[in-house]
Design an enzyme around this catalytic site. Structure first.
Site, PDB file in Angstrom:
ATOM      1  CD  GLN A  85      -7.502  -5.287   2.863  1.00 43.59           C
ATOM      2  OE1 GLN A  85      -8.238  -6.248   2.881  1.00 43.59           O
ATOM      3  NE2 GLN A  85      -6.006  -5.315   2.716  1.00 43.59           N
TER       4      GLN A  85
ATOM      5  CD  GLU B 156      -0.347   7.836  -2.429  1.00 47.29           C
ATOM      6  OE1 GLU B 156      -0.753   7.300  -1.150  1.00 47.29           O
ATOM      7  OE2 GLU B 156      -0.556   7.396  -3.567  1.00 47.29           O
TER       8      GLU B 156
END
Ligand SMILES: Cc1cc2nc3c(=O)[nH]c(=O)nc-3n(C[C@H](O)[C@H](O)[C@H](O)COP(=O)(O)OP(=O)(O)OC[C@H]3O[C@@H](n4cnc5c(N)ncnc54)[C@H](O)[C@@H]3O)c2cc1C
Length: 426
Positions: free
Chosen positions: A323, A177
């Site tokens: 998560q 990214e």
């Protein structure tokens, strides 16, 4: 007069994804919760790279922990750095500062996360900062923008070339990214703003010791991500372990790269609090927890998130992702309630909802198990999920507005070099 009933005291260390979720999961439980964090804010880490690359402001991706939990009457938030845990006496020791130096607990959830590891070369950190906090992001933003400013003033072509070379070490999601965003800035946002340099000629090199980018993703998505990066103008070097880093240069085997800006996105080093529990830890310092996330030999203590290591169904440790932290926090909170009711605790079972990483301004990869997305559709999914997951309506609105503006204008709205001493000290 009747004595007030003393509720069991649950202390949570860390107001990141795990700690915050644990506090929320205890909202209606008959317990008193104290959440301790050394920072007053929770950071939405998936968008940190956008702050580091001048796309968003710090306030867009962070919210005060106290504000997030303001409606939860059974939680008290304290700004405090924890120095150690005495599991024998059931107290958490704080570093000096106002307030009690020790906080007693009946049940403890440790969620202090992890940071980057420099593989025994901590001296590299000063030259090659990692991205973990808002401060890191602002430091990186300053370095990146200063590199272009210095290159504009530089008259020696070799020095100018060095200043316009950006290296990102580590091709996991953060490295990918960052490299994609750096390419986008140089090719688009800064393109017409300088006179002596052509920002679009900046070299962006992404270096990875392993054999591919995004190693946790399936083959087709890895190959796609590599191609997408190369199309953006990023040079991707895989199978290339970095052997040394110094100011303005980096060694990869026999090759030396002169680079004005080196960013680090590799390795994991768990918070040192894990070791202070006296429980078994792995090489990264993560606590090897019991199947119910409790800590061997430390009664009533649970570790969740990046600081814990749990083996997944494929025999490898579960990844350090949000998560996992959220689901473990739910499980630890429920197990505390089981203990309070003298019930058997539950084993933690991870429900893998998938992973996604973005590459530049309109491409991404999503691995959702049987569904795999790549390119623009994946990017749209990434945008919607990240806006949805941001805490607070103001942040969502602000991020959506800025992304829409950046998308149509190719601009980055937060190109500010702040910190008075920045020009000389970085
Ligand atoms: C740049 C970046 C991008 C990421 N992108 C993604 C992504 O896209 N998707 C994804 O799933 N995961 C991503 N992650 C990983 C994700 O952020 C972590 O898995 C997650 O934050 C783990 O949650 P945690 O609660 O264990 O720790 P954290 O969220 O790191 O929280 C730890 C908290 O503990 C506090 N703390 C630490 N030490 C102390 C102490 N001694 N005393 C008091 N407080 C302390 C810290 O201030 C912090 O608030 C990214 C991580 C980074 C760094």
């Amino acid at each position: 007069m009747k004595d007030a009933v003393r509720l069991p005291h649950v202390v949570i260390i860390g107001g990141g994804f795990g700690g915050l979720q644990a506090a929320k999961a205890l909202a209606h439980a008959p317990v008193q919760v104290t959440l301790l964090d050394r920072r007053n804010h929770h950071v939405f880490t998936p968008l940190l790279y956008q702050v580091a690359t001048a796309g968003l402001s710090p306030g867009d991706i962070a919210s005060p922990i106290r504000w997030i939990l303001r409606k939860q009457a059974n939680v008290a938030v304290q700004l405090a750095e924890v120095q150690g845990i005495d599991a024998g006496r059931r107290v958490v020791r704080l570093t000096s500062g106002p307030g009690d130096a020790e906080v007693p607990y009946d049940h403890l959830i440790v969620a202090t996360g992890a940071t980057h590891a420099y593989f025994g070369h901590d001296e590299w950190e000063h030259v090659a900062p990692g991205l973990k906090t808002l401060e890191d992001a602002l430091r990186i933003r300053r370095r990146v923008l200063l590199a272009f400013e210095r290159a504009e003033r530089e008259t020696d072509p070799a020095a100018q070339r060095r200043l316009l070379t950006f290296v990102v070490v580590g091709a996991g999601p953060t490295g990918v990214e960052l490299a994609g965003a750096l390419a986008e800035i140089s090719r688009h946002a800064l393109q017409s703003d300088f006179r002596a340099i052509a920002p679009e000629t900046a070299r962006i090199i992404l270096i990875e010791a392993g054999s591919s980018v995004l190693s946790a993703y399936p083959d087709d998505l890895r190959a796609f991500a590599r191609r997408a990066l190369e199309q953006l103008g990023v040079s991707v070097w895989t199978g290339s372990p970095v052997t040394s880093i110094g100011p303005g240069r980096l060694q990869v085997g026999a090759e030396t790269i002169d680079a004005g800006t080196i960013l680090w996105a590799a390795g994991i080093a768990a918070s040192p609090l894990g070791a202070s529990l006296g429980a078994p830890i792995d090489r990264a310092g993560r606590v090897i927890v019991n199947p119910d996330l409790s800590v061997p030999g430390a009664p009533n203590v649970y570790v969740v998130g990046d600081l814990a290591t749990v083996t997944g169904p494929n025999g490898r440790p579960l990844p350090g992702v949000i998560q996992v932290a959220l689901q473990q926090a739910e499980c630890a909170a429920k197990n505390i309630l089981h203990v309070l009711k003298n019930e058997t605790t539950a084993t933690f079972v991870y429900d893998d909802l998938g992973n996604m990483a973005t590459i530049g301004r309109n491409s991404a990869v999503c691995d959702l198990g049987r569904i795999r997305l790549k390119g623009f559709v994946a990017w749209l999914a990434w945008v919607f999920l990240h806006v949805y997951k941001l805490i607070g309506f103001r942040n969502r609105l602000s991020v959506m507005t800025q992304w829409a503006f950046s998308y149509v204008s190719y601009q980055r709205s937060v190109r500010l070099i702040t910190n008075d001493s920045a020009i000389d000290s970085e």
